[in-house]
Design a protein around this motif. Structure first.
Motif, PDB file in Angstrom:
ATOM      1  N   PRO A 287      32.204   9.382 -39.885  1.00  0.00           N
ATOM      2  CA  PRO A 287      30.767   9.349 -40.194  1.00  0.00           C
ATOM      3  C   PRO A 287      29.982  10.419 -39.430  1.00  0.00           C
ATOM      4  N   VAL A 288      29.887  11.600 -40.030  1.00  0.00           N
ATOM      5  CA  VAL A 288      29.283  12.745 -39.331  1.00  0.00           C
ATOM      6  C   VAL A 288      27.891  13.056 -39.862  1.00  0.00           C
ATOM      7  N   LEU A 289      27.148  13.739 -38.999  1.00  0.00           N
ATOM      8  CA  LEU A 289      25.845  14.298 -39.341  1.00  0.00           C
ATOM      9  C   LEU A 289      25.815  15.684 -38.703  1.00  0.00           C
ATOM     10  N   THR A 290      25.213  16.665 -39.377  1.00  0.00           N
ATOM     11  CA  THR A 290      25.116  18.004 -38.780  1.00  0.00           C
ATOM     12  C   THR A 290      23.666  18.465 -38.821  1.00  0.00           C
ATOM     13  N   THR A 291      23.222  19.060 -37.704  1.00  0.00           N
ATOM     14  CA  THR A 291      21.884  19.667 -37.695  1.00  0.00           C
ATOM     15  C   THR A 291      22.037  21.158 -37.447  1.00  0.00           C
ATOM     16  N   ASN A 292      21.302  21.956 -38.211  1.00  0.00           N
ATOM     17  CA  ASN A 292      21.295  23.414 -38.018  1.00  0.00           C
ATOM     18  C   ASN A 292      19.881  23.809 -37.613  1.00  0.00           C
ATOM     19  N   CYS A 293      19.768  24.199 -36.371  1.00  0.00           N
ATOM     20  CA  CYS A 293      18.426  24.396 -35.806  1.00  0.00           C
ATOM     21  C   CYS A 293      18.143  25.872 -35.536  1.00  0.00           C
ATOM     22  N   SER A 294      16.862  26.195 -35.506  1.00  0.00           N
ATOM     23  CA  SER A 294      16.446  27.565 -35.185  1.00  0.00           C
ATOM     24  C   SER A 294      16.390  27.755 -33.674  1.00  0.00           C
ATOM     25  N   ASN A 295      15.893  28.915 -33.235  1.00  0.00           N
ATOM     26  CA  ASN A 295      15.854  29.237 -31.800  1.00  0.00           C
ATOM     27  C   ASN A 295      14.981  28.247 -31.029  1.00  0.00           C
ATOM     28  N   ASN A 296      15.571  27.647 -30.010  1.00  0.00           N
ATOM     29  CA  ASN A 296      14.820  26.729 -29.135  1.00  0.00           C
ATOM     30  C   ASN A 296      14.229  27.496 -27.970  1.00  0.00           C
ATOM     31  N   TYR A 297      13.186  26.926 -27.393  1.00  0.00           N
ATOM     32  CA  TYR A 297      12.649  27.452 -26.135  1.00  0.00           C
ATOM     33  C   TYR A 297      12.002  26.287 -25.397  1.00  0.00           C
ATOM     34  N   GLY A 298      11.853  26.432 -24.076  1.00  0.00           N
ATOM     35  CA  GLY A 298      11.255  25.364 -23.287  1.00  0.00           C
ATOM     36  C   GLY A 298      11.866  25.321 -21.897  1.00  0.00           C
ATOM     37  N   PRO A 299      11.640  24.228 -21.150  1.00  0.00           N
ATOM     38  CA  PRO A 299      12.148  24.094 -19.789  1.00  0.00           C
ATOM     39  C   PRO A 299      13.678  24.173 -19.728  1.00  0.00           C
ATOM     40  N   TYR A 300      14.196  24.635 -18.605  1.00  0.00           N
ATOM     41  CA  TYR A 300      15.635  24.702 -18.312  1.00  0.00           C
ATOM     42  C   TYR A 300      16.406  25.676 -19.211  1.00  0.00           C
ATOM     43  N   HIS A 301      15.708  26.628 -19.808  1.00  0.00           N
ATOM     44  CA  HIS A 301      16.379  27.609 -20.676  1.00  0.00           C
ATOM     45  C   HIS A 301      16.960  28.701 -19.785  1.00  0.00           C
ATOM     46  N   PHE A 302      18.250  28.942 -19.912  1.00  0.00           N
ATOM     47  CA  PHE A 302      18.931  29.907 -19.037  1.00  0.00           C
ATOM     48  C   PHE A 302      18.368  31.307 -19.271  1.00  0.00           C
ATOM     49  N   PRO A 303      18.008  31.994 -18.192  1.00  0.00           N
ATOM     50  CA  PRO A 303      17.303  33.277 -18.375  1.00  0.00           C
ATOM     51  C   PRO A 303      18.195  34.452 -18.774  1.00  0.00           C
ATOM     52  N   GLU A 304      19.060  34.200 -19.750  1.00  0.00           N
ATOM     53  CA  GLU A 304      19.776  35.274 -20.432  1.00  0.00           C
ATOM     54  C   GLU A 304      19.218  35.385 -21.853  1.00  0.00           C
ATOM     55  N   LYS A 305      18.499  34.338 -22.281  1.00  0.00           N
ATOM     56  CA  LYS A 305      17.935  34.311 -23.632  1.00  0.00           C
ATOM     57  C   LYS A 305      16.523  34.909 -23.595  1.00  0.00           C
ATOM     58  N   LEU A 306      16.040  35.310 -24.764  1.00  0.00           N
ATOM     59  CA  LEU A 306      14.838  36.154 -24.815  1.00  0.00           C
ATOM     60  C   LEU A 306      13.653  35.620 -24.000  1.00  0.00           C
ATOM     61  N   ILE A 307      13.185  34.415 -24.305  1.00  0.00           N
ATOM     62  CA  ILE A 307      11.916  33.962 -23.698  1.00  0.00           C
ATOM     63  C   ILE A 307      12.025  33.783 -22.177  1.00  0.00           C
ATOM     64  N   PRO A 308      13.017  33.030 -21.681  1.00  0.00           N
ATOM     65  CA  PRO A 308      13.075  32.902 -20.213  1.00  0.00           C
ATOM     66  C   PRO A 308      13.377  34.229 -19.512  1.00  0.00           C
ATOM     67  N   LEU A 309      14.162  35.088 -20.172  1.00  0.00           N
ATOM     68  CA  LEU A 309      14.450  36.396 -19.556  1.00  0.00           C
ATOM     69  C   LEU A 309      13.164  37.201 -19.376  1.00  0.00           C
ATOM     70  N   MET A 310      12.314  37.159 -20.404  1.00  0.00           N
ATOM     71  CA  MET A 310      11.057  37.916 -20.321  1.00  0.00           C
ATOM     72  C   MET A 310      10.172  37.345 -19.216  1.00  0.00           C
ATOM     73  N   ILE A 311      10.130  36.021 -19.094  1.00  0.00           N
ATOM     74  CA  ILE A 311       9.272  35.413 -18.057  1.00  0.00           C
ATOM     75  C   ILE A 311       9.775  35.796 -16.662  1.00  0.00           C
ATOM     76  N   VAL A 312      11.069  35.616 -16.428  1.00  0.00           N
ATOM     77  CA  VAL A 312      11.551  35.849 -15.056  1.00  0.00           C
ATOM     78  C   VAL A 312      11.561  37.345 -14.724  1.00  0.00           C
ATOM     79  N   ASN A 313      11.884  38.180 -15.697  1.00  0.00           N
ATOM     80  CA  ASN A 313      11.844  39.628 -15.422  1.00  0.00           C
ATOM     81  C   ASN A 313      10.422  40.099 -15.160  1.00  0.00           C
ATOM     82  N   ALA A 314       9.479  39.602 -15.960  1.00  0.00           N
ATOM     83  CA  ALA A 314       8.078  40.009 -15.774  1.00  0.00           C
ATOM     84  C   ALA A 314       7.631  39.663 -14.359  1.00  0.00           C
TER      85      ALA A 314
END
Ligand code: NAD
Ligand code: TYD
Length: 352
Positions: free
Chosen positions: A180-207
Motif C-alpha cells: 500500500p504505497v503513496l508517492t509525493t513529487n514535490c518542488s524545491n523546498n526552503y526553510g529552517p535547517y536547510h543545508f547551505p549547499e542549496k541555493l537559498i541557504p547558500l545565498m544567506i550564509v555567503n551574503a
C-alpha cells in the motif's frame, strides 16, 4: 502506534519529525545514516523526548531494518532518506545509485516482508509513503504547462534519474505485490535547517559572510518554491487520506527565476541586517559557469492534491522567505556548526 521515518535528520525529514511531534503524540522511529546532510542538531529540541527514537543506520541494511520493523511495528513508513543534491550527483553519482535506488529497493523488500506478515486489519491500514521530487519529470520550456501527475518521466541529472528509478520501484511494488504505497513529487523546498549547499541557504550564509553569491549561468532558470512546513502538512495529509498507489504533486504556486530569489534574499538581508557601509548584498552576486545539463524550468500543477485531499500551501513566497531569512539570522550557531563541521560531533556529545 508508531511511524518509521527514514532520513529524519535531514532538512525535510527533521522538519517533518518536529512538526509531527508538535501535532500529535504518536512516536517516531527515525532511521538515518547521518551522511554529511544528516544533522541531529536539527532535532536538539527533542532531547529526552521518549516519543522520538533515533537509530543511526543505513536504510539498505536489511538486517537492521528487519529488526527495527519487528521491534517497533510501525503502522507506516515515510521514506525521506536520499542523496539529494544535484551538483554532488554530477561530481559523484555512485552514492545516489546506492542510496536512492538500491537503498529504496532494500527498504521496499524489508517492508514487504514485514507488511505481508501483519494481521489483516494492520495490513489494510499500513502505508508506505515515498517522498520524491518534481525533477523526475525533466525540464519545461517557458510556455509548457506545469507538471501534472500524468507527465512522462524525463529525468536529466544523476540525482533525478535515481529518484525516478526509486519512484518506479515503489510503483511496481504496489502493482506487483500489493504494497500500500503513496508517492509525493514535490518542488524545491526552503526553510529552517536547510543545508547551505542549496541555493537559498547558500545565498544567506555567503551574503552574511561577505562571500560571493554564485548564480549559475544567466540565473533565469525557473523553480517552484514551497515552504518546508507546507510540504510537511502535505505529506501528513497524503498519509491520512491519499488513495493507494496514487502520486500527488506538491507545489507552492511560486514559480520564480533564480536571480529573483537571490535579489529577494539580498533585499531582506539589506532590511534585516544592513551592511555597515550601507551597500546592498546584491553587490556580492557573481554569475558563474552553468551547471551541466541544467534543467531550465520546473513548475508544478498541484491541483490534484487540492481537489482530492483539500491541501494547499499556507505560505506565500513572501511570507515563507521572510521567515526563512529570519530563522538563519536567529541561528548563527547552527550555521557555524554546519560550516565548521562540528555538527558531526553532536552524535558523540549526545549519545556518547
Ligand atoms: P537531505 O539531503 O537534507 O537529507 C537526507 C537525509 O537522508 C540525511 O539526513 C541523510 O543522512 C539521510 N540519508 C542519506 N542516505 C541514507 C541512507 N543510505 N540510509 C539512511 N539515511 C540516509 O534531503 P532533503 O532535502 O531533506 O530531502 C528529503 C527527501 O525529499 C529526499 O528524498 C529528496 O529527494 C526529496 N525532495 C527534496 C526536495 C528539496 O527541495 N530539498 C524537494 C523535493 C523532494
Ligand atoms: P538547488 O538548491 O541546488 O536545487 P535543485 O537543483 O534541486 O533545483 O538549486 C536551485 C537552483 O539554483 C538551480 O536552478 C541551480 C541554482 N543554483 C545557483 O544558481 N547557484 C548555486 O550556488 C546553487 C547551489 C544553485
Amino acid at each position: 502506534m508508531t511511524i518509521l521515518v527514514t532520513g529524519g535528520a535531514g532538512f525535510i525529514g527533521s522538519n517533518f519529525v518536529l512538526d509531527w511531534l508538535a501535532q500529535c503524540d504518536e512516536p517516531v522511529l527515525n532511521l538515518d545514516k547521518l551522511t554529511y546532510a544528516g544533522n541531529l542538531e536539527n532535532l536538539a529540541s527533542l532531547q529526552g523526548d521518549a516519543r522520538h527514537v533515533f537509530v543511526q543506520g543505513d536504510l539498505g541494511d536489511r538486517a537492521l531494518v528487519d529488526a527495527l520493523l519487528a521491534q517497533h511495528r510501525p503502522r507506516a513508513v515515510l521514506h525521506f532518506a536520499a542523496e539529494s543534491h544535484v551538483d554532488r550527483s554530477i561530481h559523484g553519482p555512485e552514492d545516489f545509485i546506492q542510496t536512492n535506488i538500491v537503498g529504496t529497493f532494500r527498504l521496499l523488500e524489508a517492508v514487504r516482508a514485514y507488511w505481508s506478515a501483519l494481521p489483516e486489519a494492520e495490513k489494510t491500514a499500513f502505508r508506505f509513503l515515498h517522498v520524491s521530487t518534481d525533477e523526475v519529470y525533466g525540464t519545461l520550456s517557458k510556455d509548457d504547462p506545469p507538471f501534472a501527475e500524468t507527465k512522462a518521466y524525463e529525468p536529466n541529472s544523476p540525482y533525478s534519474a535515481s529518484k525516478a528509478a526509486s519512484d518506479h520501484l515503489v510503483r511496481a511494488w504496489h502493482h506487483t505485490y500489493g504494497l500500500p504505497v503513496l508517492t509525493t513529487n514535490c518542488s524545491n523546498n526552503y526553510g529552517p535547517y536547510h543545508f547551505p549547499e542549496k541555493l537559498i541557504p547558500l545565498m544567506i550564509v555567503n551574503a552574511l559572510a561577505g562571500k560571493s553569491l554564485p548564480v549559475y549561468g544567466d540565473g533565469l532558470q525557473v523553480r517552484d518554491w514551497l515552504y518546508v512546513k507546507d510540504h510537511c502538512s502535505a505529506i501528513r495529509r497524503v498519509l491520512e487520506a491519499g488513495r493507494l498507489g496514487e502520486t500527488y504533486n506538491v507545489g507552492g504556486w511560486n514559480e520564480k527565476p533564480n536571480i529573483e530569489i537571490v535579489h529577494t534574499v539580498c533585499a531582506l538581508l539589506d532590511e534585516l541586517r544592513p551592511k555597515a557601509d550601507g551597500s546592498s548584498y546584491k553587490a556580492q552576486i557573481t554569475h558563474v559557469q552553468d551547471r551541466p545539463g541544467h534543467d531550465r524550468r520546473y513548475a508544478i500543477d498541484a491541483r490534484k492534491i487540492q481537489r482530492e485531499l483539500g491541501w494547499k500551501p499556507a505560505e506565500t513566497f513572501e511570507t515563507g522567505i521572510r521567515k526563512t531569512v529570519q530563522w538563519y539570522l536567529a541561528h548563527p550557531e547552527w550555521v557555524q556548526h554546519v560550516q565548521s563541521g562540528s555538527y558531526r560531533d553532536w552524535v558523540q556529545k549526545q549519545y556518547g
